[in-house]
Motif scaffolding. Structure first.
Motif, short mmCIF file in Angstrom:
data_model
loop_
_atom_site.label_atom_id
_atom_site.label_comp_id
_atom_site.label_asym_id
_atom_site.label_seq_id
_atom_site.Cartn_x
_atom_site.Cartn_y
_atom_site.Cartn_z
N PRO A 126 0.88 -1.20 -0.07
CA PRO A 126 0.04 0.14 -0.06
C PRO A 126 0.70 0.95 0.08
N GLY A 127 0.28 2.34 -0.86
CA GLY A 127 1.20 3.47 -0.69
C GLY A 127 2.07 3.69 -1.92
N SER A 128 2.11 2.37 -2.86
CA SER A 128 2.85 2.41 -3.98
C SER A 128 2.34 3.74 -5.10
N PHE A 129 3.21 4.35 -5.68
CA PHE A 129 2.88 5.16 -6.76
C PHE A 129 4.04 5.69 -7.76
N ILE A 130 3.74 5.73 -9.03
CA ILE A 130 4.83 6.13 -9.92
C ILE A 130 4.79 7.43 -10.30
N ILE A 131 5.79 8.18 -10.32
CA ILE A 131 6.01 9.61 -10.92
C ILE A 131 6.62 9.83 -12.20
N THR A 132 6.03 10.42 -13.17
CA THR A 132 6.50 10.69 -14.23
C THR A 132 6.94 12.06 -14.71
N PHE A 133 7.68 12.28 -15.84
CA PHE A 133 7.81 13.74 -16.21
C PHE A 133 8.09 13.57 -17.81
N ASP A 134 7.22 14.35 -18.44
CA ASP A 134 7.23 14.53 -19.84
C ASP A 134 8.14 15.71 -20.40
N ASP A 135 8.64 15.53 -21.44
CA ASP A 135 9.14 16.39 -22.54
C ASP A 135 10.56 17.11 -22.04
N SER A 136 11.39 16.32 -21.26
CA SER A 136 12.75 16.68 -21.01
C SER A 136 13.12 18.12 -20.78
N HIS A 137 12.49 18.90 -20.04
CA HIS A 137 12.68 20.43 -19.58
C HIS A 137 13.98 20.35 -18.65
N LYS A 138 14.79 21.30 -18.79
CA LYS A 138 15.89 21.38 -18.13
C LYS A 138 15.60 21.15 -16.44
N GLU A 139 14.63 21.46 -16.14
CA GLU A 139 14.04 21.56 -14.60
C GLU A 139 13.82 20.52 -14.15
N HIS A 140 13.70 19.22 -15.20
CA HIS A 140 13.44 17.97 -14.61
C HIS A 140 14.94 17.53 -14.09
N PHE A 141 15.89 18.06 -14.46
CA PHE A 141 17.21 17.57 -13.71
C PHE A 141 17.49 18.62 -12.45
N SER A 142 17.31 19.83 -12.78
CA SER A 142 17.93 21.08 -11.89
C SER A 142 17.01 21.03 -10.68
N ILE A 143 15.73 20.69 -10.79
CA ILE A 143 14.72 20.70 -9.67
C ILE A 143 14.11 19.45 -9.20
N ALA A 144 13.32 18.55 -10.25
CA ALA A 144 12.96 17.55 -9.93
C ALA A 144 13.93 16.35 -9.30
N ASP A 145 14.79 16.32 -10.02
CA ASP A 145 15.85 15.29 -9.55
C ASP A 145 16.16 15.40 -8.12
N SER A 146 16.42 16.58 -7.71
CA SER A 146 17.17 16.96 -6.15
C SER A 146 16.01 16.85 -5.18
N LEU A 147 14.68 17.09 -5.64
CA LEU A 147 13.48 17.04 -4.73
C LEU A 147 13.04 15.49 -4.65
N LEU A 148 13.14 14.76 -5.75
CA LEU A 148 12.81 13.30 -5.55
C LEU A 148 13.86 12.77 -4.71
#
Length: 241
Positions: A80-102
């Motif tokens: 229980p509590g499992s989920f998947i999180i995805t990010f579309d379209d290759s924006h630079k913030e996926h690395f500079s923001i999302a990666d560190s927050l994850l």
């Protein structure tokens, strides 16, 4: 006696988990400031942090597509509590923001990359994509240039399905098994090409529910949602709403 009760509770939790639909979240543009408003395609750094923190504080944890596929095809138990999180379209913030927050919250995500954007201003570089894979995230394909995948007319499948996969595998040094449909559009023709070219599963958006691993449904996360609202929407997703 206590041991038997514990076993019963664990078995009941496993049974309930296996009966659930696993929420798959989809994000697009993240921003650190400026004039953008939070909406269905945009979310601020602060708001994304609030949503992820709320999930972590509530005991949610990420799984990756391999685990989801085993759940869907082999009926493997998922907690229980499992989920998947995805990010579309290759924006630079996926690395500079999302990666560190994850990584801050112990989460791992799936990044669907358009290969035409690599090294372009505003988008991720090859080095950043490689770093995402190195951090335990999944790098997956999102075509070359995000076209409408029509059922009629000429479509260059080599350009849109095969080359992007090879490019990403060369960058990351890891196999690319998963695909996300641009605009969430899919049809039997596209699915046949995905199967033919070795993709294990594919992800749509909020379209109709289907019982196939090539139309796994995702819920687009509204940047205006609080952490509590996001969890409510995930519960609705679990119930099939």
């Amino acid at each position: 006696m206590k041991y038997l009760i514990l076993l019963f509770v664990m078995a009941l939790a496993a049974k309930n988990a296996s009966a659930q639909n696993i929420p798959v979240l989809c994000y697009h543009q993240i921003y650190a400031g400026g004039n953008h408003k939070n909406d269905l395609l945009h979310i601020s750094w602060e708001q994304l942090n609030n949503q992820l923190k709320a999930l972590a504080d509530s005991g949610y944890h990420t799984i990756l597509p391999d685990e989801l596929l085993m759940y869907l095809t082999e009926k493997k138990t998922i907690s229980p509590g499992s989920f998947i999180i995805t990010f579309d379209d290759s924006h630079k913030e996926h690395f500079s923001i999302a990666d560190s927050l994850l990584r801050r919250y112990g989460f791992r995500g799936v990044f669907f990359v358009m290969t035409v954007t690599i090294e372009k201003p505003g988008y991720m570089t090859a080095a950043q994509i490689k770093a995402l894979a190195g951090h335990g995230h999944i790098v997956a394909a999102h075509t070359w240039d995000h076209p409408h995948l029509y059922t009629t007319g000429k479509m260059d499948w080599e350009k849109q399905l095969i080359r992007p996969r090879k490019v990403l595998e060369k960058i990351t040094g890891k196999p690319v098994w998963y695909f996300a449909y641009p605009f969430g559009e899919w049809n039997d023709t596209i699915i046949s090409y995905l199967k033919k070219n070795g993709y294990r599963a594919a992800f749509q958006l909020n379209g109709r529910r289907e019982s196939t691993v090539y139309t796994i449904r995702r819920m687009m996360v509204d940047g205006r949602w609080s952490g509590t609202r996001l969890q409510q929407e995930m519960t609705r997703f679990n119930k099939g709403d």
